[in-house]
Design a protein around this motif. Structure first.
Motif, short mmCIF file in Angstrom:
data_model
loop_
_atom_site.label_atom_id
_atom_site.label_comp_id
_atom_site.label_asym_id
_atom_site.label_seq_id
_atom_site.Cartn_x
_atom_site.Cartn_y
_atom_site.Cartn_z
N ALA A 160 0.84 -1.20 0.00
CA ALA A 160 0.00 0.00 0.00
C ALA A 160 0.87 1.25 0.00
CB ALA A 160 -0.92 -0.02 1.21
N GLU A 161 1.98 1.22 0.73
CA GLU A 161 2.88 2.38 0.77
C GLU A 161 3.56 2.60 -0.58
OE1 GLU A 161 3.32 4.71 3.15
OE2 GLU A 161 1.57 3.71 4.00
N GLU A 162 3.95 1.52 -1.22
CA GLU A 162 4.57 1.64 -2.53
C GLU A 162 3.59 2.20 -3.56
OE1 GLU A 162 7.82 -2.03 -2.20
OE2 GLU A 162 5.73 -2.42 -2.79
N ALA A 163 2.34 1.80 -3.46
CA ALA A 163 1.33 2.26 -4.41
C ALA A 163 1.15 3.77 -4.36
CB ALA A 163 0.00 1.56 -4.14
N LYS A 164 1.33 4.36 -3.18
CA LYS A 164 1.18 5.81 -3.04
C LYS A 164 2.25 6.58 -3.80
CE LYS A 164 -0.79 5.38 1.63
NZ LYS A 164 -0.55 5.68 3.08
N LYS A 165 3.34 5.94 -4.15
CA LYS A 165 4.47 6.61 -4.77
C LYS A 165 4.45 6.55 -6.30
CE LYS A 165 7.37 5.53 -0.77
NZ LYS A 165 8.60 4.82 -0.29
N ILE A 166 3.45 5.91 -6.88
CA ILE A 166 3.38 5.83 -8.34
C ILE A 166 3.11 7.21 -8.92
CG2 ILE A 166 2.19 4.84 -10.33
CD1 ILE A 166 1.49 2.44 -8.63
N PRO A 167 3.98 7.73 -9.79
CA PRO A 167 3.81 9.08 -10.33
C PRO A 167 3.00 9.05 -11.63
CG PRO A 167 5.91 8.23 -11.03
CD PRO A 167 5.26 7.13 -10.21
N PRO A 168 2.56 10.19 -12.11
CA PRO A 168 1.96 10.24 -13.45
C PRO A 168 3.02 9.88 -14.48
CG PRO A 168 1.47 12.22 -12.19
CD PRO A 168 2.52 11.49 -11.42
N ALA A 169 2.59 9.28 -15.57
CA ALA A 169 3.53 8.91 -16.62
C ALA A 169 4.04 10.15 -17.32
CB ALA A 169 2.86 7.97 -17.63
N SER A 170 5.36 10.27 -17.42
CA SER A 170 5.95 11.40 -18.13
C SER A 170 7.34 11.00 -18.60
CB SER A 170 6.06 12.62 -17.21
OG SER A 170 6.92 12.37 -16.12
N GLY A 171 7.74 11.61 -19.71
CA GLY A 171 9.05 11.33 -20.26
C GLY A 171 8.97 10.40 -21.45
N PRO A 172 10.01 10.37 -22.26
CA PRO A 172 10.03 9.54 -23.47
C PRO A 172 10.28 8.07 -23.14
CG PRO A 172 12.14 10.62 -23.19
CD PRO A 172 11.26 11.13 -22.08
N GLY A 173 10.19 7.25 -24.17
CA GLY A 173 10.51 5.84 -24.02
C GLY A 173 9.29 4.95 -23.89
N THR A 174 9.49 3.68 -24.18
CA THR A 174 8.41 2.70 -24.04
C THR A 174 7.93 2.63 -22.60
OG1 THR A 174 9.42 1.41 -25.82
CG2 THR A 174 7.78 0.31 -24.45
N LEU A 175 8.89 2.67 -21.69
CA LEU A 175 8.58 2.77 -20.27
C LEU A 175 8.95 4.19 -19.85
CD1 LEU A 175 7.67 1.26 -17.68
CD2 LEU A 175 10.08 0.67 -17.29
N PRO A 176 7.97 5.11 -19.74
CA PRO A 176 8.28 6.52 -19.44
C PRO A 176 9.22 6.68 -18.26
CG PRO A 176 5.95 6.26 -19.94
CD PRO A 176 6.53 4.88 -19.86
N ALA A 177 10.05 7.70 -18.32
CA ALA A 177 11.10 7.91 -17.33
C ALA A 177 10.56 7.95 -15.90
CB ALA A 177 11.87 9.19 -17.64
N SER A 178 9.41 8.58 -15.72
CA SER A 178 8.87 8.69 -14.35
C SER A 178 8.48 7.32 -13.80
CB SER A 178 7.65 9.62 -14.34
OG SER A 178 6.60 9.09 -15.16
N LEU A 179 7.90 6.46 -14.67
CA LEU A 179 7.51 5.13 -14.23
C LEU A 179 8.74 4.23 -14.04
CD1 LEU A 179 4.34 4.49 -16.43
CD2 LEU A 179 4.54 5.60 -14.21
N ALA A 180 9.72 4.38 -14.92
CA ALA A 180 10.97 3.63 -14.75
C ALA A 180 11.63 4.00 -13.42
CB ALA A 180 11.91 3.90 -15.91
N GLY A 181 11.61 5.30 -13.09
CA GLY A 181 12.19 5.75 -11.82
C GLY A 181 11.47 5.15 -10.62
N PHE A 182 10.15 5.05 -10.72
CA PHE A 182 9.36 4.44 -9.64
C PHE A 182 9.79 3.00 -9.41
CE2 PHE A 182 5.80 1.48 -8.96
CZ PHE A 182 5.49 1.78 -7.63
N TRP A 183 9.90 2.22 -10.49
CA TRP A 183 10.26 0.82 -10.35
C TRP A 183 11.70 0.65 -9.90
CZ3 TRP A 183 6.93 -2.68 -9.51
CH2 TRP A 183 5.65 -2.63 -10.08
N ILE A 184 12.58 1.51 -10.36
CA ILE A 184 13.98 1.44 -9.93
C ILE A 184 14.08 1.63 -8.42
CG2 ILE A 184 16.17 2.70 -9.99
CD1 ILE A 184 15.67 3.09 -13.01
N ASP A 185 13.38 2.63 -7.91
CA ASP A 185 13.42 2.89 -6.47
C ASP A 185 12.81 1.72 -5.69
OD1 ASP A 185 14.61 5.32 -6.92
OD2 ASP A 185 12.77 6.49 -6.74
N LEU A 186 11.70 1.17 -6.20
CA LEU A 186 11.03 0.06 -5.52
C LEU A 186 11.94 -1.18 -5.49
CD1 LEU A 186 7.36 -1.07 -5.89
CD2 LEU A 186 9.19 -2.75 -6.16
N LEU A 187 12.51 -1.53 -6.63
CA LEU A 187 13.36 -2.71 -6.70
C LEU A 187 14.60 -2.56 -5.83
CD1 LEU A 187 13.15 -3.49 -10.54
CD2 LEU A 187 11.95 -4.69 -8.69
#
Length: 360
Positions: A160-187
């Protein structure tokens, strides 16, 4: 058994398990008849009888296995509907120590059929840099579907805490930079937690009000396989499987996979320990997955044998997974799921042996 695992209904309801997803660098073979091949096998009876004492393989033909054969079978029945298990045995050239070294070095991304898009080792001090390749994930169905699921916040196995940190999708790429950053921090955070506290310290998955812990799933899998648990009891304790950090150093890794039609990120740990007489035990533990399955465990027992005067290894392998998507499967659909799992394991072992010179 006459099961058509290629039908659309079965494909959508079956949780296909690719061995490469649980095994970042491992395995298999094809069978021929011993009398035709005429291979001379010399081995002490203990490895064969020891394997029979805890596995589903009460009888094996070492000459057939040594010629390239493989035995893959359904594991012992388990009462938990979301658990599946498969057992495999084979003989490979070289000593158990050489087999372990080959497993550590093998990279499955060389084979597109294994559906491993990215694979990377993680240093003991996991940081965001350890996962930086995710920012440049190649254009693939895995990356696209992972991005879509993250944006929608659906069917993600996170706390539940991790879910609160999901940002809006932004940035280029198949996996937008903001979402990639979220997963990098989580992993990175989960890898650090595992390194210091084992799977028992990992945050739970919060799934529609249900809390699922990988450590409990791992302990449940082992609890349903009593003979295997006894065989590996000392190793399991030292490795800390399903518990806190153990005394056996874990070699950590992460992967981006294609599981069915969904991109999945996983975290795993490989551990091994030598035993008496040149034997080895090893474990590949999946302690986090963003989807597809809750947890997974592959155990290995290896014995040195002699084949035609050359050092070889008899390998037993047991794969166990916990997946919510198989919980509702019954009868032929459940058999199809296990059969699919066996086929994927055989495929991965075949490619592993081909790459590492293990095919005869």
């Amino acid at each position: 058994m006459g099961i058509d695992v290629s039908s659309q209904k079965m494909e959508t309801q079956t949780a296909r398990y690719s061995a490469s997803q649980r095994i970042p660098r491992r395995f298999v073979l094809t069978s021929l008849f011993t009398l035709i091949i005429g291979i001379c096998v010399t081995v002490h009876a203990d490895p064969v009888s020891e394997m029979a004492s805890f596995s589903v393989f009460d009888k094996v033909d070492l000459a057939q296995l040594a010629s390239g054969g493989v035995k893959t079978a359904h594991g012992a029945p388990m009462s938990n509907a979301r658990f599946l298990s498969v057992q495999t045995c084979y003989v490979s050239p070289g000593s158990p120590a050489q087999q372990i070294a080959a497993m550590r070095q093998w990279n499955p991304t060389r084979h597109s059929e294994l559906n491993v898009v990215l694979h990377s080792d993680i240093p003991s001090a996991a940081t965001a840099v350890s996962f930086s390749r995710l920012r440049n994930a190649p254009d693939s169905s895995a990356a696209r579907t992972l991005a879509a699921a993250t944006e929608k916040r659906t069917e993600l196995q996170i706390s539940a805490e991790e879910a609160k940190k999901i940002p809006p999708a932004s940035g280029p790429g198949t996996l937008p930079a903001s979402l990639a950053g979220f997963w990098i921090d989580l992993l990175a955070a989960r890898a650090r937690t595992f390194a210091t506290g084992g799977s028992a310290a990992e945050p739970p998955y919060n799934l529609g009000g249900q809390s699922v812990r990988a450590s409990q799933e791992l302990n449940g899998l082992l609890g349903q396989q009593e003979k295997i648990r006894r065989q590996f009891s000392g190793f399991i304790e030292s490795a800390g499987i399903g518990r806190g950090a153990g005394s056996i150093h874990p070699e950590l890794y992460w992967e981006l996979l294609q599981v069915e039609d969904q991109g999945v990120l996983t975290l795993g740990a490989f551990q091994s320990r030598p035993g008496a007489g040149g034997t080895f035990q090893a474990a590949d533990t999946l302690y986090y997955a963003s989807g597809g399955y809750y947890a997974g465990l592959t155990l290995y027992q290896m014995w040195p044998v002699d084949v035609g005067g050359k050092p070889s290894t008899l390998v037993w392998r047991g794969d166990m997974i916990s997946s919510g998507s198989v919980e509702s499967l019954h009868g032929i659909e459940r058999l199809a799921s296990e059969s699919s799992m066996m086929k994927d394991i055989s495929k991965a072992v075949t490619l592993f042996r081909r790459d590492t010179g293990g095919s005869r």
